[in-house]
Design an enzyme around this catalytic site. Structure first.
Site, PDB file in Angstrom:
ATOM      1  N   HIS A 226      -2.715   0.211  27.922  1.00 21.29           N
ATOM      2  CA  HIS A 226      -3.944   0.792  28.443  1.00 21.29           C
ATOM      3  C   HIS A 226      -4.669   1.624  27.390  1.00 21.29           C
ATOM      4  O   HIS A 226      -5.891   1.581  27.271  1.00 21.29           O
ATOM      5  CB  HIS A 226      -3.605   1.639  29.674  1.00 21.29           C
ATOM      6  CG  HIS A 226      -4.753   2.442  30.175  1.00 21.29           C
ATOM      7  ND1 HIS A 226      -4.844   3.802  29.999  1.00 21.29           N
ATOM      8  CD2 HIS A 226      -5.883   2.069  30.827  1.00 21.29           C
ATOM      9  CE1 HIS A 226      -5.969   4.232  30.531  1.00 21.29           C
ATOM     10  NE2 HIS A 226      -6.620   3.205  31.040  1.00 21.29           N
TER      11      HIS A 226
ATOM     12  N   GLU B 188      -6.484  -0.601  25.159  1.00 20.87           N
ATOM     13  CA  GLU B 188      -7.703  -1.086  25.810  1.00 20.87           C
ATOM     14  C   GLU B 188      -8.876  -0.126  25.539  1.00 20.87           C
ATOM     15  O   GLU B 188      -9.977  -0.533  25.177  1.00 20.87           O
ATOM     16  CB  GLU B 188      -7.455  -1.229  27.315  1.00 20.87           C
ATOM     17  CG  GLU B 188      -8.654  -1.675  28.118  1.00 20.87           C
ATOM     18  CD  GLU B 188      -8.832  -0.850  29.378  1.00 20.87           C
ATOM     19  OE1 GLU B 188      -9.895  -0.214  29.518  1.00 20.87           O
ATOM     20  OE2 GLU B 188      -7.905  -0.828  30.219  1.00 20.87           O
TER      21      GLU B 188
ATOM     22  N   GLU C 239      -8.029  10.718  32.348  1.00 23.96           N
ATOM     23  CA  GLU C 239      -8.019   9.597  33.286  1.00 23.96           C
ATOM     24  C   GLU C 239      -6.760   9.659  34.159  1.00 23.96           C
ATOM     25  O   GLU C 239      -6.815   9.428  35.367  1.00 23.96           O
ATOM     26  CB  GLU C 239      -8.078   8.268  32.528  1.00 23.96           C
ATOM     27  CG  GLU C 239      -8.108   7.068  33.474  1.00 23.96           C
ATOM     28  CD  GLU C 239      -8.203   5.721  32.764  1.00 23.96           C
ATOM     29  OE1 GLU C 239      -8.257   5.685  31.525  1.00 23.96           O
ATOM     30  OE2 GLU C 239      -8.224   4.705  33.486  1.00 23.96           O
TER      31      GLU C 239
END
Lengths: 444, 453
Positions: free
Chosen positions: B78, B81, B158
């Site tokens: 992630h 990403e 996040e």
């Protein structure tokens, strides 16, 4: 309604960013159709796709609920698929499910928005059931009690959800006692005081033929969509008794509110009064917002708060148009220790925009992004039908899709910079924080 | 948020386009002009024309996700990403996003346990531009320590937003860990906080070089374009990328019999209790994949919508819950899970609720499903699938997701037929195999009675 909510947590797909996509266009061929029954339908025919979408906007949303029965619209709408005509809740829902028909009933502040999606081959049955739901909902007592308890449960959950709570309090602070301060779902007291009789009154007096906007897209002929709409909606009452809502006064000074919650990350909602949708400077404000916080990975707020400082995952702004009021609303979420820094940066960016405006390069890039992206709004039948309703609700004209990029392109640097001054200098800023923020002066 | 929801729906309801029927009625046969090609470097390309509006959806899917994160480095897929947007030699400093935006495109990316995807929606005429950009960042990513460090802060925010701020999300994170034990699906995709804090530039670049290769990627293009032209463009931009022939070790993952089968947590930030149970279940491509279609139907019959058993029983008739349902994701690289949940109505005794929950499951195993339930569920699944014809984004996600976990376009073509052919006995065989309490994990999340101001 609630059935799918848990899925979001189970399937932990993470996305990079939740951007507030705001744009649209493609030269879709919009036809204005008057059905034999007298309904005006804005229609786009798309022969290659065997799905039909119908969207309807009714004037009068949750703001029209009586003050002591807040939640009437939301309760009524949530009951529309709980039995109609001769079908009880189970029969109605099975009929809908067996044909995979999709119906949505939502309440906004000024409008009720409902929609239907169906595979074309199921259209007769889909329009029949949708029409029954809108014109002959049963409002059986067991369903009323069940849906009421579901809404009460949602209200209780939302009171503990920092994002929803921040948003609720922000509208409260922005609108005081005006109906726009209320949330569409309603209040505990309001929902508890709604009777079956109130719901029947709602059906008889709040949605009707005089206050309706219809958009549709599908692979069928104009005459067939007309006949289907007539079959579904002919049972609506002619008029409504929706009352006009008073104009709300803007706050006179900055407002900062902190709601304590034991969470590691503070959630902030901020914003101010902006321009109404019919203001000649609306498109300039639209581009201004794109540059500020609407433009995904390229906005000023994204750059300054997220990319350059790592202070947030989510930071954004968007324009909201209510009947008599426009809003510029933004949000940011940052660890408690640094939320004050995020908010200072955002305030600084607002004042930079107000004092110095944007550059020609930023304006040119924004115009290209906004005009080039308009077509992306027409990806599905439902997105087309929703757009057709919005165009009517906002009085944009049937040629809006052709003209919209011209409106954007006509905005000059001096237009946008004067709008920046008009919007952002001396306009009271309303901010609500939920969390355990550090370093914020609470005396404000 | 919308994207997550969107994904969960397409993945749950799963796949395919077809012209079959369930029982009596025939469906319109959508003509699906799909083109599939595997380039010399191993990259797979799928093109599907869709003509509603003059744009294309362009996606690159990598067959790497949270489950591939090295031990102690959870969140690495992630994190990569996020960092993929930072720049290359030719397109430094966020040029990627600037160019996409300036050309009227919209973009985003996502990471699941099984795959990582990047996408743009953009005017068809601009397809070459986004192909050039994606091909470039498949091999030419440039990262500095400063960029990595700033983005690490973003990812920690996040994590706070998605997990740490939400008692429900934290509960499911823990329950997932308990259920999967040392199976990599038990590790959160976003990563444990302490792991994220330790991820550095070297970790990211090593992982990138190993997994971001043409043989590990799938390009999907759906929209207003001639398929042959799109394939030519794909060859032009992606063919020159050299394969790396990285050998990925095939690991046999198993979901172990749980040693602890129950997790109970309380939080004062909740207003209603949740009961949830996980059972290990095959996916379409893990072992026993022939029962996946039966499980999809079982999930639909038991808890797919408001007409399903659990909702009718627990919400409508017994009035013990505000919602109830199932979840099952058959599009996964490994053994996955079949889940059942109920949200308990405030004021209902949790023991009473759990008894009713258990009872509903027991009744299914004892009495099976009816013809009426099965036929209705088949119709719903197949017709829901037909809706994907309406949306280029949905089509792209269906093909991308399926190919990314190792399925083929033929699997998608045959999906409706498989669903159609399932019999009641198949459903019961699958139910008896999967709905086994001894292998299950139960989670009970409750509001604490403590006064909340």
């Amino acid at each position: 309604m609630k059935v799918y909510s848990l899925l979001n947590i189970f399937i932990l797909l993470t996305v990079f960013f939740l951007s507030v996509f705001s744009i649209t266009t493609h030269a879709a061929n919009v036809e204005r159709v008057i059905s034999p029954g007298g309904f005006e339908i804005w229609y786009v025919r798309e022969k290659s796709i065997p799905v039909i979408a119908l969207s309807i906007g009714f004037i009068g949303g949750s703001s029209s609920d009586p003050i002591n029965k807040q939640g009437l619209t939301s309760l009524a709408l949530n009951l529309l698929n709980e039995g109609a005509g001769d079908l009880d809740d189970k029969q109605f829902q099975k009929a809908v499910a067996d044909k995979a028909i999709r119906m949505r009933f939502r309440s906004g502040r000024d409008f009720i928005r409902v929609s239907l999606q169906t595979l074309s081959k199921n259209r007769e049955e889909a329009f029949r059931l949708f029409g029954l739901a809108l014109t002959k909902p049963r409002f059986d007592l067991p369903a009323i009690n069940r849906v009421r308890s579901q809404l009460l449960s949602d209200i209780a959950a939302q009171a503990k959800d920092p994002q929803t709570l921040a948003s609720r309090r922000w509208y409260k602070a922005m609108f005081g006692n005006h109906p726009y301060s209320r949330s569409s779902i309603g209040t505990v007291n309001g929902l508890m005081s709604i009777s079956r009789n109130d719901l029947q009154e709602f059906r008889n007096n709040r949605i009707g033929k005089s206050d309706i906007f219809i958009g549709a897209s599908g692979n069928i002929s104009v005459s067939e969509i007309s006949a289907l709409v007539d079959s579904a909606l002919s049972g609506l009452p002619d008029g409504t008794n929706n009352s006009r809502i008073d104009i709300s006064l803007p706050p006179s000074v900055d407002h900062l509110e902190i709601i304590d919650m034991e969470i590691p990350q503070s959630i902030a909602v901020f914003g101010l009064r902006s321009l109404t949708r019919d203001d000649p400077d609306f498109y300039a404000a639209y581009i201004l917002n794109y540059i500020l916080g609407g433009g995904g990975f390229t906005s000023r707020l994204y750059k300054e708060v997220r990319e350059n400082r790592g202070l947030a995952y989510s930071v954004y702004s968007y324009l909201q148009s209510l009947n008599d009021v426009g809003l510029l609303v933004g949000g940011v979420a940052t660890r408690n220790e640094a939320i004050s820094e995020s908010l200072s940066i955002i305030k600084h960016e607002l004042s930079l925009l107000s004092n110095l405006g944007v550059t020609q390069g930023e304006l040119d890039d924004a115009k290209q992004a906004i005009t080039g992206g308009f077509a992306l709004r027409f990806g599905t039948g439902l997105s087309v039908s929703e757009m057709l309703v919005s165009m009517q609700v906002q009085g944009l004209g049937i040629d809006y899709i052709q003209k919209r990029n011209d409106y954007i392109n006509a905005v000059t640097l001096s237009d946008i910079n004067s709008v920046a001054r008009r919007l952002l200098s001396n306009t009271p800023l309303v901010t609500v924080i939920v969390g355990s923020p550090k370093g914020i002066n609470r005396a404000n | 948020m919308s994207l997550i929801k969107f994904f969960s729906i397409i993945i749950i309801s799963s796949l395919v386009f077809v012209d079959f029927c369930t029982g009596e009625e025939a469906y319109d046969a959508p003509k699906f002009d799909l083109k599939y090609s595997k380039l010399n470097n191993g990259l797979q390309v799928v093109v599907v024309p869709h003509r509603r509006a003059p744009f294309v959806v362009h996606m690159v899917w990598y067959r790497v996700g949270g489950m591939d994160d090295p031990v102690g480095k959870s969140g690495l897929s992630h994190f990569l990403e996020h960092l993929m947007f930072k720049g290359t030699k030719d397109y430094p400093d966020g040029m990627f996003s600037k160019l996409v935006a300036r050309n009227g495109g919209r973009e985003n990316a996502f990471t699941s346990a099984d795959f990582t995807g990047y996408f743009q929606r953009i005017s068809s005429a601009k397809l070459p531009l986004v192909m050039e950009l994606e091909a470039d960042r498949m091999t030419n990513l440039v990262l500095t320590n400063e960029v990595v460090s700033l983005e690490r802060s973003v990812v920690l925010e996040e994590r706070s937003a998605r997990i740490d701020n939400s008692p429900k999300a934290k509960f499911f994170e823990e329950l997932n860990k308990l259920f999967y034990s040392d199976h990599p699906y038990g590790v959160p995709i976003v990563g444990w906080r302490s792991d994220i804090e330790g991820l550095d530039r070297e970790d990211v670049l090593n992982f990138y070089r190993k997994h971001y290769t043409p043989e590990n990627a799938i390009v999907v293009i759906v929209g207003d374009i001639e398929p042959e032209k799109a394939l030519d463009l794909a060859r032009k931009y992606y063919q020159p990328i050299k394969p790396k022939n990285v050998q990925h070790k095939k690991i046999e993952y198993r979901i172990k019999q749980p040693t602890i089968s129950r997790l109970e947590l309380k939080s004062k930030r909740l207003s209603e209790a949740t009961i949830v149970r996980f059972y290990p279940a095959p996916s379409y491509i893990s072992g026993m994949s022939n029962i996946a279609p039966s499980l999809e139907l079982l999930a639909e019959i038991l808890g797919g919508n408001i007409t399903s058993r659990l909702y009718r029983d627990l919400v409508v008739e017994k009035k013990l819950a505000t919602s109830a349902g199932t979840f099952y994701n058959p599009v996964a690289r490994e053994l996955t899970k079949f889940g059942i949940y109920m949200s308990v109505l405030s004021g209902v005794d949790i023991k009473v609720a759990e008894q009713a929950f258990d009872n509903a499951i027991r009744l299914l195993l004892e009495n099976g499903v009816t013809d009426l339930e099965l036929n209705s569920a088949k119709k719903r699944l197949i017709q829901n699938f037909l809706y994907s014809l309406d949306s280029p984004t949905t089509i792209a996600n269906i093909y991308g997701g399926a190919l990314a976990v190792g399925m083929t376009p033929e699997d998608i073509d045959q999906w409706s037929l498989k669903i159609k052919n399932i019999q009641k006995t198949d459903i019961m065989r699958a139910a008896n195999l999967v709905i086994d309490e001894k292998r299950s994990v139960t989670g009970i999340l409750q509001p604490s009675t403590e006064y909340l101001r």
